[in-house]
Design an enzyme around this catalytic site. Structure first.
Site, PDB file in Angstrom:
ATOM      1  N   SER A   1      -0.350  -2.173  -9.687  1.00  0.00           N
ATOM      2  CA  SER A   1       0.668  -2.539  -8.700  1.00  0.00           C
ATOM      3  C   SER A   1       0.492  -3.904  -8.042  1.00  0.00           C
ATOM      4  CB  SER A   1       0.752  -1.458  -7.616  1.00  0.00           C
ATOM      5  OG  SER A   1       1.299  -0.285  -8.153  1.00  0.00           O
TER       6      SER A   1
ATOM      7  N   LYS B   1       2.060  -4.843   2.673  1.00  0.00           N
ATOM      8  CA  LYS B   1       2.728  -3.738   1.991  1.00  0.00           C
ATOM      9  C   LYS B   1       2.834  -2.531   2.921  1.00  0.00           C
ATOM     10  CE  LYS B   1       2.281  -1.157  -2.398  1.00  0.00           C
ATOM     11  NZ  LYS B   1       1.468  -1.063  -3.630  1.00  0.00           N
TER      12      LYS B   1
ATOM     13  N   SER C   1       3.989  -1.567  -7.551  1.00  0.00           N
ATOM     14  CA  SER C   1       4.706  -1.098  -6.379  1.00  0.00           C
ATOM     15  C   SER C   1       4.600  -2.080  -5.203  1.00  0.00           C
ATOM     16  CB  SER C   1       4.165   0.264  -5.935  1.00  0.00           C
ATOM     17  OG  SER C   1       2.789   0.171  -5.605  1.00  0.00           O
TER      18      SER C   1
END
Length: 407
Positions: free
Chosen positions: A133, A32, A109
Site C-alpha cells: 500500500s 493516512k 491503500s
C-alpha cells in the site's frame, strides 16, 4: 474546516507543539486516515467505521515524532476501506485523481497520501504498507516510497489491517526527503553501505505471461549507477509468485478476520463489492489453511534468503508496469491483483524493507524499480537511494515482448 473528500478525509489547522529547529520545519505533512491524532476522528475510509468509533484521545507516536521534528500537518488523507485494497478507489468518498496519469488508478491503500504528494499539495505523505500500500501508489504516481522493516516502527494508535504484516511507510517526490524523514523515524544506526564504493546487486527478474519484467529499460537504468555492480540475475517464474501470493493472502486474510471479524459481524458495514467479497473470503479461511500457509511461508523465506547470498541487496520491478486504466473489469482486476501481490509478497512474507524508485515510464505513465534489503537495513537503503543517479529520466522502451505482458 476545508474538506476535499477525494484526497483528504479531513483538512484544516491542527494545533501542535511548534518546533522551529527540527529537521522537517516548513514541510507539509499528510497523514493516512488510519493513524490516530488526538482530537480528530479516524475514519479508515469507511463511514460505518467512523460512526462506530470514538474520537481518539492519543496520537500515533509516528505522527507525534514528525510533528516534533517541525512538520506542518495539512490534513488526514483518504484511504481504501480499512486499507484492504491496492486500487485507490473508494465508493463512499470517490477516488483521488492520479495527478501523473488521470486516466489510470491512483493505487491504494495510501491513495490520498500519494495523490497529495504527486499533486504538490503536501511534501510528506505518511501511510502504511501491508501488501503493497506504499509501494504500489508510489509506482503509479511516480513517487519515492518506503515500506519499512516489519516491527521497526511503532504501529500503536493506528487502525490495523493485518498486524502480522502491517508496516509504516511514507512517500515523497525526492530521495533526499525520503531519507530525511527516515532519519527522524528510524532507529539511529551506523550505515555500513552509505559510503561503500561498490555494492553487489542481485537482479530479480520476475516472469509474467512467459516474459521477464526486468528488461532492457531496467538494465539501461542500472548501467547509470556507477557504484552498483550487477553480480547475479535470478529468474523467478510465475509458479513462485503464485505460491507467494496465495501464501500471503491466506495468512493476511486470517489475520484480518481475527482483527476485524467481530466488528464486521456486529455492525454489518457497507463495503465496496470487491472489498466485501475479500472480507467474506477471509471469514471462511480455516485453521488448516493457515497451518499449511505458515509452513509454506517458512519455505518461501528460505528461498528469499537464498536470493541474498553473495549480494548486498536486490533490485526488482515494483509493479508489472504502469497503473491500470480506470474502468477495467472486475474479473481483469482480480487477475491483476493476484499477479501484483506476487511481486509485493516477498517483502511482506520476510518482513523486509523495500524502497520504490520512480525511474521508468511507458506512454508517459510512471512506474519503476525497487531496492529490497535485509531486515533492519532501512537507513542504509535510504542512503543508497539518495546516492543514485536520477539525472536522466528514462523512457520505458516497449518491445513486442513487453506489449505481450501488458496487464
Amino acid at each position: 474546516m476545508q474538506l476535499d473528500q477525494r484526497v483528504f478525509a479531513w483538512r484544516g489547522s491542527y494545533k501542535a507543539p511548534q518546533n522551529s529547529t527540527g529537521s522537517l520545519v516548513g514541510l507539509r505533512l499528510g497523514v493516512k486516515d488510519l493513524f490516530h491524532i488526538a482530537g480528530l476522528p479516524t475514519g479508515a475510509g469507511n463511514p460505518d467505521w467512523l460512526a462506530s468509533h470514538s474520537v481518539p484521545e492519543q496520537s500515533s507516536p509516528v505522527v507525534a515524532e514528525l510533528l516534533s521534528a517541525g512538520a506542518n500537518l495539512i490534513g488526514k488523507t483518504q484511504t481504501d476501506e480499512l486499507a484492504y485494497s491496492l486500487n485507490g478507489l473508494n465508493i463512499h468518498y470517490g477516488a483521488p485523481v492520479n495527478p501523473k496519469t488521470p486516466e489510470r488508478l491512483p493505487g491504494g491503500s495510501s491513495s490520498g497520501s500519494a495523490a497529495a504528494v504527486a499533486a504538490g499539495e503536501i511534501d510528506i505523505g505518511l501511510g502504511t504498507d501491508t501488501g503493497g500500500s506504499i509501494r504500489v501508489p508510489a509506482s503509479y504516481n511516480g513517487l519515492f516510497g518506503i515500506r519499512t522493516t516489519h516491527g521497526l516502527i511503532s504501529c500503536e494508535h493506528m487502525v490495523p489491517l493485518a498486524p502480522l504484516f502491517d508496516t509504516v511507510g511514507w512517500l515523497t517526490q525526492s530521495a533526499d526527503l525520503l531519507l530525511k524523514v527516515g532519519e527522524v523515524l528510524l532507529p539511529k544506526t551506523t550505515s555500513v553501505w552509505a559510503q561503500t564504493k561498490c555494492l553487489k546487486i542481485g537482479v530479480l527478474a520476475p516472469e509474467v505471461n512467459q516474459t521477464y519484467l526486468w528488461d532492457e529499460g531496467c538494465d539501461a537504468w542500472l548501467t547509470q549507477q556507477n557504484f552498483l555492480q550487477k553480480t547475479k540475475r535470478l529468474s523467478v517464474d510465475e509458479i513462485w509468485f503464485a505460491r507467494a501470493s496465495q501464501c500471503f493472502r491466506i495468512l493476511q486474510g486470517r489475520d484480518i478476520w481475527r482483527t476485524h471479524g467481530d466488528w464486521i459481524t456486529q455492525h454489518k458495514p457497507t463495503f465496496a463489492p470487491d472489498i466485501h467479497a475479500r472480507f467474506e473470503w477471509a471469514s471462511q479461511l480455516t485453521a488448516e489453511q493457515q497451518s499449511a500457509a505458515e509452513a509454506e511461508r517458512l519455505k518461501l523465506q528460505q528461498e528469499i534468503a537464498y536470493w541474498f547470498e553473495g549480494v548486498d541487496l536486490l533490485l526488482l520491478p515494483t509493479t508489472p508496469g504502469p497503473a491500470p486504466l480506470l474502468g477495467a473489469s472486475a474479473e481483469w482486476m482480480d487477475d491483476y491483483r493476484s499477479q501484483l501481490m506476487g511481486l509485493t509478497a516477498a517483502a511482506g512474507l520476510a518482513g523486509l524493507p523495500q524502497i520504490h524508485l520512480p525511474v521508468l515510464q511507458e506512454n508517459d505513465a510512471p512506474f519503476g524499480i525497487s531496492l529490497l534489503g535485509p531486515k533492519g537495513f532501512d537507513l542504509d537503503l535510504l542512503h543508497i537511494a539518495a546516492r543514485l543517479n536520477y539525472a536522466a529520466s528514462l523512457n520505458y522502451i516497449e518491445s513486442a515482448e513487453t506489449a505481450a505482458v501488458k496487464l
